[in-house]
Design an enzyme around this catalytic site. Sequence first.
Site, PDB file in Angstrom:
ATOM      1  N   GLU A  31       2.081 -11.826  -9.588  1.00 10.68           N
ATOM      2  CA  GLU A  31       1.716 -11.409  -8.231  1.00 10.68           C
ATOM      3  C   GLU A  31       0.815 -12.462  -7.551  1.00 10.68           C
ATOM      4  OE1 GLU A  31      -1.263  -8.294  -8.200  1.00 10.68           O
ATOM      5  OE2 GLU A  31      -0.576  -7.502  -6.276  1.00 10.68           O
ATOM      6  N   LYS A  59       5.058  -4.544  -1.814  1.00 11.48           N
ATOM      7  CA  LYS A  59       4.251  -3.665  -2.686  1.00 11.48           C
ATOM      8  C   LYS A  59       3.914  -2.354  -1.969  1.00 11.48           C
ATOM      9  CE  LYS A  59      -0.050  -4.004  -5.418  1.00 11.48           C
ATOM     10  NZ  LYS A  59      -1.235  -4.845  -5.647  1.00 11.48           N
ATOM     11  N   CYS A  67       1.963  -4.800  -9.761  1.00 11.34           N
ATOM     12  CA  CYS A  67       0.583  -4.572 -10.203  1.00 11.34           C
ATOM     13  C   CYS A  67       0.147  -3.102 -10.141  1.00 11.34           C
ATOM     14  CB  CYS A  67      -0.349  -5.494  -9.411  1.00 11.34           C
ATOM     15  SG  CYS A  67      -1.885  -5.850 -10.307  1.00 11.34           S
TER      16      CYS A  67
HETATM   17  O1  LIG Z   1      -4.903  -1.023 -11.243  1.00  8.81           O
HETATM   18  C1  LIG Z   1      -5.596  -1.953 -11.654  1.00  8.81           C
HETATM   19  O2  LIG Z   1      -6.450  -1.789 -12.512  1.00  8.81           O
HETATM   20  C2  LIG Z   1      -5.379  -3.348 -11.157  1.00  8.81           C
HETATM   21  C3  LIG Z   1      -4.573  -3.391  -9.897  1.00  8.81           C
HETATM   22  C4  LIG Z   1      -4.658  -4.703  -9.211  1.00  8.81           C
HETATM   23  O3  LIG Z   1      -5.417  -5.549  -9.593  1.00  8.81           O
HETATM   24  C5  LIG Z   1      -3.767  -5.015  -8.098  1.00  8.81           C
HETATM   25  O4  LIG Z   1      -2.868  -4.225  -7.759  1.00  8.81           O
HETATM   26  O5  LIG Z   1      -3.925  -6.107  -7.506  1.00  8.81           O
END
Ligand SMILES: O=C(O)CCC(=O)C(=O)O
Length: 264
Positions: free
Chosen positions: A40, A111, A146
């Site tokens: 990402e 996303k 993510c």
């Molecule tokens: O859910 C998490 O602990 C990390 C999510 C995250 O870092 C993101 O989506 O950029």
Amino acid sequence: MRASLIQIAVDEGEPVESRRRRAAALVREQAGADLVVLPELWTTGAFAFDRFAAEAEPLEGPTYEAMAKAASDAGVWLHAGSIPERDPEGPLYNTSLLFTPSGELAAVYRKIHRFGFDEGEAVLMGAGRELVTVRLPDTTLGLATCYDLRFPELFRGLVDAGAQTLVLCAGWPERRREHWTLLARARAVEDQAFVLACGTAGTHAGVPQAGHSIVVDPWGEVLAEAGADEEVLTVDFDPARTGATREQFPALKDRVLGLDPPRR
Ligand SMILES: O=C(O)CCC(=O)C(=O)O
């Protein structure tokens, strides 16, 4: 199928253009793989909120160009991770790009779950609304990014749309590495699908990244897991195992949907 997950290091010290060149070279080195995956927001770093606007690109910007070429040079399906996308008519989006082995754009996924609890990405970027699946010769991919990993209903939606292999690009922090591994395995077990989850290495914006990109099979077994540093994680897997697992242990068929709410 052979998949290579490029767990690239995102450190502030390296200019974006240098990382873009390195990523393209790493993709080219994976010629012979069927599918290559990048993480990402690897141009800026997922936590470099102050750089999103400055580094945002139109969909067909420099990362698109470099990745389309790298995919066709290597002759691989390329999930090019995500970019901060500047939509001329809307906000920024955290947008994943997927290219065919001839370098054509096969899919775009924005996303859906933005991270930050009313700060950071959650306020700087718009939210996608659309589930995205992509048919490859031997499997159907379902795309996620993510923080999406924490929302099982998204993955069930992908399964309902035909996904057999779930591909997640991430910039997951080291502080919650246990959640990453646990949730990747949970999604694989509950959706009876391969999970290919590619994160970043390095430290940016003061946030050490977890690395530990991981490939899990539909039974929840970890087929391969990276360490914390920059690394290419390569794994061979038989995509037919998704169908076989779903047939031999048909738990997905026992879902009960539309339950009544509690009476009081
Ligand atoms: O859910 C998490 O602990 C990390 C999510 C995250 O870092 C993101 O989506 O950029």
